[in-house]
Design an enzyme around this catalytic site. Structure first.
Site, short mmCIF file in Angstrom:
data_model
loop_
_atom_site.label_atom_id
_atom_site.label_comp_id
_atom_site.label_asym_id
_atom_site.label_seq_id
_atom_site.Cartn_x
_atom_site.Cartn_y
_atom_site.Cartn_z
N GLU A 96 8.33 -2.60 36.18
CA GLU A 96 9.35 -3.70 36.18
C GLU A 96 10.72 -4.19 36.85
OE1 GLU A 96 8.18 -2.81 33.40
OE2 GLU A 96 7.32 -4.99 32.07
N VAL B 105 1.56 -4.77 30.12
CA VAL B 105 3.62 -4.30 30.34
C VAL B 105 3.62 -2.87 30.75
CG1 VAL B 105 5.22 -4.86 29.43
CG2 VAL B 105 3.82 -6.72 29.13
N ALA B 106 3.22 -2.39 30.56
CA ALA B 106 3.40 -0.80 31.06
C ALA B 106 2.84 -0.42 32.09
CB ALA B 106 2.75 -0.14 29.42
N ASP C 198 15.37 -2.83 76.80
CA ASP C 198 16.05 -3.76 77.78
C ASP C 198 17.19 -2.95 79.08
OD1 ASP C 198 16.20 -6.39 80.08
OD2 ASP C 198 18.41 -6.79 78.11
N ASN D 242 11.05 0.66 30.26
CA ASN D 242 10.39 0.46 31.85
C ASN D 242 11.58 -0.41 33.01
OD1 ASN D 242 7.78 1.37 31.66
ND2 ASN D 242 6.97 -0.60 31.88
N ASP E 207 13.73 4.18 32.98
CA ASP E 207 12.80 3.75 34.04
C ASP E 207 13.44 3.67 35.37
OD1 ASP E 207 10.10 4.82 32.81
OD2 ASP E 207 9.64 3.74 34.02
#
Length: 892
Positions: free
Chosen positions: A283, A278-279, A325, A697, A701
């Site tokens: 996420e 998970v680290a 164009d 996380n 974070d």
């Protein structure tokens, strides 16, 4: 194809009848066989299929895995947060889908609802959807062409085809022409195409194609077939997701192997391995990227840019080629008189000598079918340009017509190439004839010079021809004016030459400066137009896009080249003229095959396929068709080419911020992984609980990462760099080294904090500081809780300090304007508060298994956590001296 067939051959090939038209039975049979004259709808994915497609991403798989793991660890709140992040990303993606469907719906709206046909020998009006090939159709001014038609009769018919071909002026049609070879759409003067508009005259024709077989149908097919590719950032994030997936599985495998060797509890190690996996996954990254892109959309609105697809914002920063164009984008899409030739002298149109040229201006305003109503003018763009010229010198067409009423006229036709109007003047009559200079000149025997009529000499004729050639070489459309006195009926002979005007759809004044700035930023500007090559090159040269005719390529030449040959020539060509929609798509693909990130601008139906094929499709908001807007990723609300430069500047800043966020998150997560991995390999207890990892996380974070995502950058500096390459990694320019360095540093200080309590206990007991002794000390639950609290606190706070330094890796924290990013200040404060809560509030202490900290402990841990910022300052200081030395050497 049918432009190469005569009228009789077309009639025979399509089984039509010029006298009676098709019979009702035959038309009904063809309708059953070939279907209605409508554009087919694209096969659309269901809402559920579209939603599931948004989840088809490696990073999303990893996040869903992390959510499942969190549930296994009974961290339901963390799992809910992860799932919400995933769902938000998917919903945003679904909202942005469906451009092809909208483009086709807009195309359908452009088709004519009714058509006038002849069937069973009778003229009737039917729904345009019931038209079939072979139908005899009648066209008149103001009517939309209901299908592709081979004209069999025409009288002064002009058709506005700019949305389909890109040509800036209406095209004059001639049913009697037969092409010797296949021609570009804009040169098929004996054809009329579905969705174009008849602006003058009338015609009859035989339907040659309906529905998806028409030219606009082919465009609809190309829009439908063009697949939306991933943006560079999406590709990088997908690659990173795959890497993180492999890393997560690898970590779990290694730790199980370690558990077996060290005879650890397999269940405990399984939980630890899952925590470590998970680290490895940031996420908050998808949420940060989505929120940053969403916030950037509001920023883009301030620079007159509407973003229809979020990921396209960052792609702007990588653009290396802008294919534009001409008509309406580089030019004003408004014919303007630039030069006037009077008294045998060529003048700028807005600087005629006082009292001179009035005969030319008044004559052009009178011999004119356009109408001025207040500030608006209705009619052919060429004729409205002449009225604008009259308005510049305060000449009113309305007053002129009252003074000199029109009594007779001879309409323009393609054989004579001129028109004549007769006006009542006092007790006599005065006629004006306007048209092609060579035809006018042949019919003039006298010339008007300074209000005096003189015999025309060979010298006069030669000077007029040279001036006409000079204006034509500048891609000006030249019209001559002659007059005749005394006749009540139009006569086009023995006339008096008055003068000439030269007009063009002028370049937008701000474009030249934008092109120069693009060059400094390493971005090439390429003109792609359906207009003639001479006109295109003249505008391109004026704007600094091209300097030589060798840099131009026509659609005819492009058709002769294979894809490989075109790819070899593409980087040397700056102007593509007289091109079809298929050509535009080939050009875009050729640039992409040369590893260029391509932005394509346009406003017409003919631009839609290439807008969708380009990495970034940019439509004009004011003059653009709905088809172009719905096919594009970005819409310019001010139709200003220079706005693209501002958008690219914003895009570069956004990518830079996302890159900073990614490096920050990955270096922080790498620090977490390394902290746990080193401790476990050394046979120690885990420095962090699973809940600690998820807390950092998802909470500590993400807020600083988001603050980095909305940071202000030095955009002037960014625009001096070349565009990044398509395959450039997020870790380019020292990004990988930065990630590794700060990850190792964060791990080192976190482990230092973790080992401080065992060290103090061992030192107080007079025991050696060895791994075995540390492991034994950590077997005490209270000691382990406090040691983990130290590691948890330093790990969380160090990332906050790290985020501050990441704002600018080349600038000291003391030279940064911290108030320019108030979100970073808030993120730092909130992060610190949240970290404080989990060690000081009893409820959170029980939930996270932490220990309360004293004032001295906080001070020591904060100093330790500040090491990433200290390292940032040391590196800045070390890099300043070499730069100063280099600057001194250059000055010497």
């Amino acid at each position: 194809m049918f432009e190469q067939k005569s009228i009789k051959e077309t009639e025979a090939a399509l089984g039509s009848d010029m006298n009676k038209g098709l019979s009702s039975e035959e038309a009904a049979g063809r309708l059953r066989e070939h279907g209605e004259n409508e554009l087919a709808s694209a096969e659309q994915a269901t809402l559920w299929e579209t939603f599931c497609e948004q989840l088809n991403d490696p990073l999303i798989y990893v996040l869903l895995g992390a959510a499942a793991i969190s549930i296994l660890l009974h961290e339901v709140s963390d799992a809910v947060i992860i799932i919400v992040v995933v769902l938000v990303n998917a919903v945003v993606g679904v909202i942005q889908e469906g451009k092809a469907k909208k483009a086709l719906e807009a195309l359908k709206k452009m088709t004519s609802p009714y058509a006038v046909v002849k069937r069973d020998g009778k003229q009737m009006e039917i729904p345009a959807a019931e038209l079939v090939t072979g139908d005899l159709v009648y066209l008149s001014a103001g009517q939309q062409v209901p299908a592709d038609i081979r004209l069999v009769e025409s009288a002064g018919m002009r058709v506005e085809e700019s949305a389909l071909t890109g040509e800036s002026v209406p095209v004059e049609k001639n049913a009697l022409l037969v092409a010797r070879e296949e021609l570009p759409i804009g040169d098929r003067r004996n054809m009329a195409f579905m969705s174009t508009m008849v602006v003058a005259g009338r015609a009859e024709g035989i339907v040659t194609a309906t529905g998806m077989d028409t030219e606009i149908g082919r465009i609809a097919s190309m829009i439908n077939d063009a697949r939306q590719e991933l943006t560079p950032l999406q590709k990088r994030l997908a690659d990173m997701g795959k890497l993180l997936s492999i890393l997560s599985v690898g970590l779990c495998a290694v730790l199980f192997f370690v558990a077996v060797i060290q005879h650890r509890n397999v269940i405990d190690m399984f939980i630890t391995a899952i925590s470590l996996a998970v680290a490895a996954v940031p996420e908050g990254l998808p949420a940060v990227v989505t929120i940053v892109l969403a916030l950037s959309v509001s920023k883009m609105v301030k620079v007159h840019t509407i973003v229809r697809r979020l990921p396209s914002v960052e792609t702007l920063g990588a653009v290396s080629v802008v294919c534009s164009d001409k008509t309406g984008t580089l030019t004003q899409n408004k014919m303007t008189v630039k030069k006037c030739f009077v008294n045998q002298t060529l003048y700028p149109a807005h600087r005629l000598p006082e009292g001179e040229g009035m005969e030319l201006i008044e004559g052009m305003a009178l011999c004119n079918d356009a109408v001025a109503e207040g500030n608006s003018k209705l009619g052919d763009p060429t004729e409205t340009a002449l009225l604008d010229l009259a308005g510049t010198y305060h000449v009113s067409q309305k007053k002129l017509r009252q003074t000199l009423p029109r009594t007779a006229e001879k309409a323009f036709d393609s054989t004579r190439k001129m028109m004549t109007t007769v006006h009542k003047k006092d007790k006599g009559y005065l006629s004006y004839t306007k048209g092609a200079p060579d035809e006018i000149l042949k019919r003039c025997s006298r010339i008007l010079i300074r209000h005096e009529v003189r015999p025309m000499t060979a010298r006069h004729r030669e000077q007029i021809r040279r001036t006409c050639e000079e204006m034509s070489s500048q891609a000006l459309r030249v019209l001559a004016l002659a007059m005749r006195q005394g006749d009540t009926a139009p006569k086009e002979e023995d006339m008096i030459f008055v003068g000439m005007t030269g007009m063009i759809d002028p370049a937008r004044p701000e474009v030249k400066e934008a092109v120069e700035r693009f060059q400094k930023a390493g971005v090439s500007t390429v003109m792609i137009t359906g207009d003639h090559v001479d006109t295109a090159f003249a505008i391109a040269k004026e704007l600094g896009i091209a300097g030589s005719p060798k840099e131009c390529m026509t659609g005819e030449r492009l058709s002769e080249l294979s894809d490989v040959q075109l790819q070899n020539r593409i980087t040397e060509t700056r102007v593509f003229a007289r091109v079809s929609p298929e050509h535009k798509v080939r050009i875009v693909k050729a640039f992409k095959n040369c590893n260029r990130i391509v932005a394509m601008t346009g406003d017409g139906v003919n631009d839609a396929p290439s807008l969708k094929s380009a990495d970034i499709g940019i439509a004009m908001g004011m003059t653009g068709t709905d088809v172009a807007k719905n096919a594009a990723d970005i819409i310019l609300t001010d139709d200003n080419f220079a706005t693209i430069e501002k958008a690219i500047e914003e895009g570069r800043g956004i990518y830079e911020n996302i890159k900073k966020s990614v490096i920050f998150l990955l270096s922080s997560n790498f620090g977490e992984i390394l902290t746990m991995f080193v401790a476990i390999i050394c046979g120690l207890a885990s420095p962090l609980k699973a809940s600690h990892v998820l807390w950092i996380n998802l909470i500590t974070d993400s807020l600083p990462a988001l603050a980095l995502g909305v940071d202000e950058n030095d955009k002037k500096s960014l625009m001096k760099r070349p565009p990044r390459k398509e395959n450039e990694s997020l870790f380019a320019d020292g990004g990988l080294a930065c990630t590794m360095f700060y990850g190792i540093l964060i791990a080192a200080i976190s482990l230092t904090a973790f080992l401080k309590i065992p060290h103090d206990i061992l030192a107080g007991s007079g025991l050696a500081f060895t791994l075995d002794n540390v492991a034994k000390v950590l077997q005490n639950g209270n000691v382990l809780d406090r040691a983990q609290t130290y590691a948890f606190t330093v790990l969380g706070l160090s990332q906050l300090f790290h985020a501050v330094g990441m704002r600018d890796r080349e600038k000291s924290v003391f030279r940064m304007n911290h108030f320019a990013n108030k979100m970073m200040i808030a993120a730092f404060a909130v992060g610190f508060l949240l970290q404080f809560l989990v060690t000081e509030i009893p409820y959170f202490i029980r939930a996270f298994g932490t220990a309360a900290l004293g004032m001295n402990e906080w001070i020591q841990l904060i100093i330790l956590a500040a090491f990433p910022l200290l390292a940032h300052e040391v590196m800045i200081l070390a890099s300043v001296r070499p730069r100063k030395a280099e600057r001194i050497i250059k000055e010497v």
